[in-house]
Design an enzyme around this catalytic site. Structure first.
Site, mmCIF file in Angstrom:
data_model
loop_
_atom_site.group_PDB
_atom_site.id
_atom_site.type_symbol
_atom_site.label_atom_id
_atom_site.label_comp_id
_atom_site.label_asym_id
_atom_site.label_seq_id
_atom_site.Cartn_x
_atom_site.Cartn_y
_atom_site.Cartn_z
ATOM 1 C CG HIS A 63 -2.709 43.926 41.600
ATOM 2 N ND1 HIS A 63 -3.514 44.899 42.131
ATOM 3 C CD2 HIS A 63 -2.828 44.034 40.265
ATOM 4 C CE1 HIS A 63 -4.088 45.571 41.138
ATOM 5 N NE2 HIS A 63 -3.689 45.063 39.994
ATOM 6 N N GLY A 64 -1.570 40.434 44.484
ATOM 7 C CA GLY A 64 -0.661 39.362 44.875
ATOM 8 C C GLY A 64 -0.400 39.381 46.359
#
Lengths: 465, 432
Positions: free
Chosen positions: A321-322
């Protein structure tokens, strides 16, 4: 280009639909060109990156398909595909994270920090890299035939309806549709309906909740009530934002004859975290299950190894996701809860009545969203403090009520709660289109378009991933 | 074989009146590729004795597809026709006349959206609907109590953390820019006096938040901390926050307009008086001798925050504010006060807080005129709406002659510009 923008809705989409249906042949090639325009609208240079990833994976797929099973060249081609794909992802998404952490470490030991290379994250890179990879892996495993032409493969990678934020479409799901697909009124109308409902969800619900959530997370010292309001608003924002994007993507896919997998199934009605992951971002969880958890051994190698596999999958899922420690912690939180539920042989609230099981799971998910939404670990810690240690807002944050508790926000939050907890799913609703439903959908779509014209706040949360 | 290449056009009757999932457009039917999830969305068979089989079930689908296509397809052609009529050329063609760079694409997209006929048609009514239903005044304005309206950015400046001590001389460092400007002026024997105009929400938080009583403290933590930092850096300032807080405790007339970001005539008079007191006390300039007169003038003002809502229907819900101004006039000529660019020793720099009532109606009734009256001498001024952080000094750099003969520069900027100043806080070199 985003789906809820003027240019997409009134120019790109009608032109693309018109040309697509007028073309007697070469529709995949046309969709590829349209998808490159759609993607290049952010930054034309990123199209080159996508083309490179596509070309490498296509070439690797050809080698894999041509070589006999068990030959080293076949394996080498797969390795090249994985290394190049994950190398691109690693460089564009994680290199700065690595540099910053290295510098932090160097500073601890008294060394000078190294200059940080500033890298722009290409939008949607995690999605198209995963999709490209799924092709070579599926062909290697023999789960899918190799693609016929480069343009079909490039169309699969770049297909604009689901390019930026999914659902993650695996090659073996769509392989046959790239060759032949139906275009029926049933399919087109249900696709249009799904798009219209997704559009309305995003504009009317997600954006309003997003503004409220942003105000709380940006505030210096929100009170406990503000913090709870903010995290519930964020929970609704991320759900209605992301599921709306998925609805629109699936709807657009249907309009062009494709059928993409469902990505959400009333996730906040989950009765456990395990259940949540069967309902939330289903295309990612199944991707991670099939391409990571099962290859790691899944639950077939003993209890300890199962827990370790769960932890690895969720940590990497978090990192997907990041590039931040917050996402790692978010993944760890979910991994730990999944392992605990497995150990207990059921959900944490297994013995409670259903409303409590759903409510308890929802609260756990709210806590995880704090980690997901906050930018730093320190910010997360502050937010948890605001949630759990009763306090009033102080300083300028006392003014938050003027933004949060407006009639509009309270109305929309109530509406979100009703829609979330009453199992009313756009996906199911469009399966049987009656006239009253069509009128409702059209009215909501028109209201959303009119609202779009006065809304300045219109981000898509999952674009950053 | 590419199904999309081998096509069969379904007849109109087949498409809309058949109970089977007929083809919408040229394609192959019946190849078994359709609903990937296994749930084929065939319409249920029509009940017996209901005319054409399935027609009742197919009508909503047909209707929805048609209305969807009409909604998305009508905008472009109508816009092109309108553009042709007004400009002689559809705006959408701009896309073809520019290189497809990221900046050009953004500009093209924004322009297309801003000028859209549909947006212009629905925006005012929609904004009003959202206000009436949900107290939503759009992205820039906030609704307060008693029909007071607030500029959202001003309130957000107070709500959000702001690092008072940004180091490194970047454009986020107001202290660095102010000290640099002070030092540049000092080389020319000119003193600098900094005046931070309080934001409306700082002084009237009770009009915005239901959680604050009128008697509670004002909210200006960021500005207070910054004033302290300016004092540590030996930059002379005037603390209007304390003055205004005291004035509010004394229940004096409102210091701000109800539906405007700016101060009221009362507020600006108080500010001008406070600044003049400091100037006279420091002896930066020789005492003036002109005795300006005051002429009462009433003006009516809708309010810039109300205008930000961008809907005449919302504007119509509020009566324009009637404002009793005090116009400064020259007693000898009876003419309204006018700046003298070169002669006087004081140059005033600032933003729209200096513009209101001064160059706006009624004219010569703003901060500058009242400061001149308090100082008993005319001043020179440069005003840049929203640009007091950097633009106003850049304007000064383009007109260095304005500094000739000056002994004092008074630099006003609104509190929120500490963070949101246009172009940030650049260091500006002044010419000779």
């Amino acid at each position: 280009m985003v789906f809820t923008s003027h240019i997409f809705l009134f120019y790109f989409l009608p032109i693309t639909l018109l040309v697509y249906y007028l073309l007697p042949r070469g529709r995949n090639l046309f969709l590829l060109a349209a998808s490159y325009i759609f993607y290049g609208w952010w930054n034309p240079w990123f199209v080159g990156l996508m083309f490179f990833a596509t070309a490498v994976n296509y070439a690797c797929g050809l080698v894999i398909a041509r070589e006999a099973v068990g030959t080293p060249r076949r394996k080498h081609a797969l390795v090249v595909s994985i290394v190049v794909s994950l190398g691109l992802l690693g460089f564009f998404k994680y290199f700065m994270f690595f540099e910053n952490n290295l510098n932090a470490l160097l500073t601890v030991f008294g060394a000078d920090a190294l200059p940080v290379l500033q890298i722009i994250l290409p939008v949607g890179i995690s999605f198209f890299i995963f999709q490209s990879l799924s092709y070579t892996i599926d062909v290697y495993r023999g789960d899918s035939p190799p693609v016929r032409t480069f343009s079909d493969f490039a169309c699969f990678v770049a297909l604009f309806p689901q390019l930026i934020a999914g659902p993650i479409v695996r090659y073996n799901t769509i392989a046959a549709q790239l060759v032949e697909r139906e275009h029926t009124l049933d399919k087109f109308s249900s696709g249009a309906a799904l798009f219209m409902l997704g559009f309305a969800k995003k504009i009317l619900l997600a954006n309003a909740m997003g503004m409220a959530a942003d105000a709380v997370f940006a505030a210096e010292s929100p009170g406990t009530v503000d913090a709870w309001f903010g995290i519930v608003a964020y929970a609704f924002q991320i759900y209605f934002d992301f599921s709306a994007y998925s609805d629109m993507a699936i709807g657009l896919g249907r309009m062009f004859g494709f059928e993409f997998p469902r990505n959400f199934n009333a996730p906040y009605l989950a009765e456990s975290i395990t259940d949540f992951w069967r309902r939330w971002h289903i295309s990612l969880s199944t991707f991670l299950r099939d391409y990571l958890y099962i290859p790691l051994g899944g639950n077939r190698r003993g209890e300890g190894r199962t827990y370790a596999n769960l932890a690895i999958v969720m940590l990497l899922g978090g990192l997907w996701h990041g590039a931040s420690w917050n996402f790692v912690l978010w993944g760890a939180f979910h991994g730990a809860l999944l392992a605990l539920e497995r150990k207990l042989g059921g959900g944490l609230f297994e013995k409670a009545p259903r409303p409590l099981r759903v409510g308890g799971t929802f609260v756990l998910i709210l806590f995880s969203w704090v980690l997901f939404r906050a930018v730093t670990l320190a910010e997360s810690a502050d937010y948890f403090q605001a949630l759990f240690i009763p306090r009033s807002a102080s300083g300028g944050a006392i003014l938050l009520d003027s933004i949060l508790y407006t009639r509009g926000n309270l109305l929309i939050m109530g509406l979100c709660a009703v829609l979330t907890f009453r199992r009313l799913q756009a996906h199911d609703w469009v399966e049987r289109l009656t006239l009253p439903r069509v009128v409702t959908i059209t009215a909501l779509f028109l209201l959303a378009i009119m609202t779009m014209h006065v809304q300045a706040f219109n981000p898509f949360l999952y674009f950053q991933f | 074989m590419d199904a999309t290449r081998t096509t069969k056009m379904a007849s109109f009757r087949d498409m809309f009146f058949s109970a089977k999932p007929t083809l919408l457009f040229p394609s192959l039917e019946g190849l078994g590729v359709g609903w990937g999830m296994g749930a084929r969305n065939n319409p249920p068979p029509a009940p017996p004795g209901r005319g054409v089989p399935g027609s009742r079930e197919r009508f909503p689908k047909w209707f929805l597809a048609a209305i969807f296509l009409v909604i998305i397809a009508i905008e472009g052609p109508v816009q092109a026709l309108l553009d042709l009529r007004s400009e002689g050329r559809p705006q959408v063609l701009d896309f073809l006349s520019q290189a497809p760079t990221q900046d050009n694409l953004r500009t093209f997209e924004s322009a297309l959206e801003d000028n859209a006929w549909s947006a212009e048609a629905v925006r005012p009514a929609m904004q009003y609907f959202r206000y009436a239903l949900g107290e939503d005044l759009g992205a820039k304005a906030l609704a307060g109590k008693d029909d007071w309206l607030f500029y959202r950015a001003g309130a957000e400046f107070l709500m959000q953390p702001w690092p008072h001590a940004v180091e490194g001389g970047g454009t986020d460092d107001p202290l660095g820019a102010i000290v640099d400007f002070r030092d540049t002026l000092a080389q020319r024997d000119i003193a600098l006096l900094v005046v931070i105009a309080p934001g409306k929400a700082s002084i009237y938080p009770d009009k915005l938040s239901a959680r604050i009583a009128e008697t509670d403290e004002r909210i200006y933590g960021h500005a207070r901390a910054f004033l302290d930092r300016l004092a540590e850096a030996s930059v002379p300032t005037v603390d209007l926050f304390a003055r205004y807080a005291t004035a509010r405790e004394g229940h004096e007339a409102p210091l701000y307009l109800e539906r405007d970001t700016h101060w009221s005539p009362e507020g600006l008079r108080l500010a001008a008086k406070a600044v003049a007191e400091r100037v006279i006390k420091e002896g930066w300039i020789p005492n003036g001798t002109l005795e300006y007169a005051i002429q009462p003038v009433e003006v009516s003002r809708v309010g810039d925050v109300l205008r930000m809502a961008d809907s005449p229907y919302i504007t119509a819900r509020f009566a324009p504010e009637s404002i009793a101004c005090a116009q400064v006039t020259d007693p000898a000529t009876g003419q309204p006060y006018a700046d003298e660019a070169e002669a006087p020793p004081v140059l005033v720099l600032g933003d729209s807080f200096l513009r209101i009532y001064q160059s706006d109606a009624p004219g010569s009734a703003g901060f500058i005129a009242h400061l001149a009256r308090e100082l008993k001498q005319p001043v020179a001024s440069i005003v840049s709406d929203g640009g007091a952080s950097t633009l106003v000094r850049q304007e000064l750099a383009r007109h260095p002659e304005l500094l000739h003969g000056k002994k004092l520069v008074i630099w006003e900027f609104v509190e929120r510009d500490l963070r949101f100043g246009t172009e940030g806080w650049q260091k500006v070199k002044l010419g000779d």
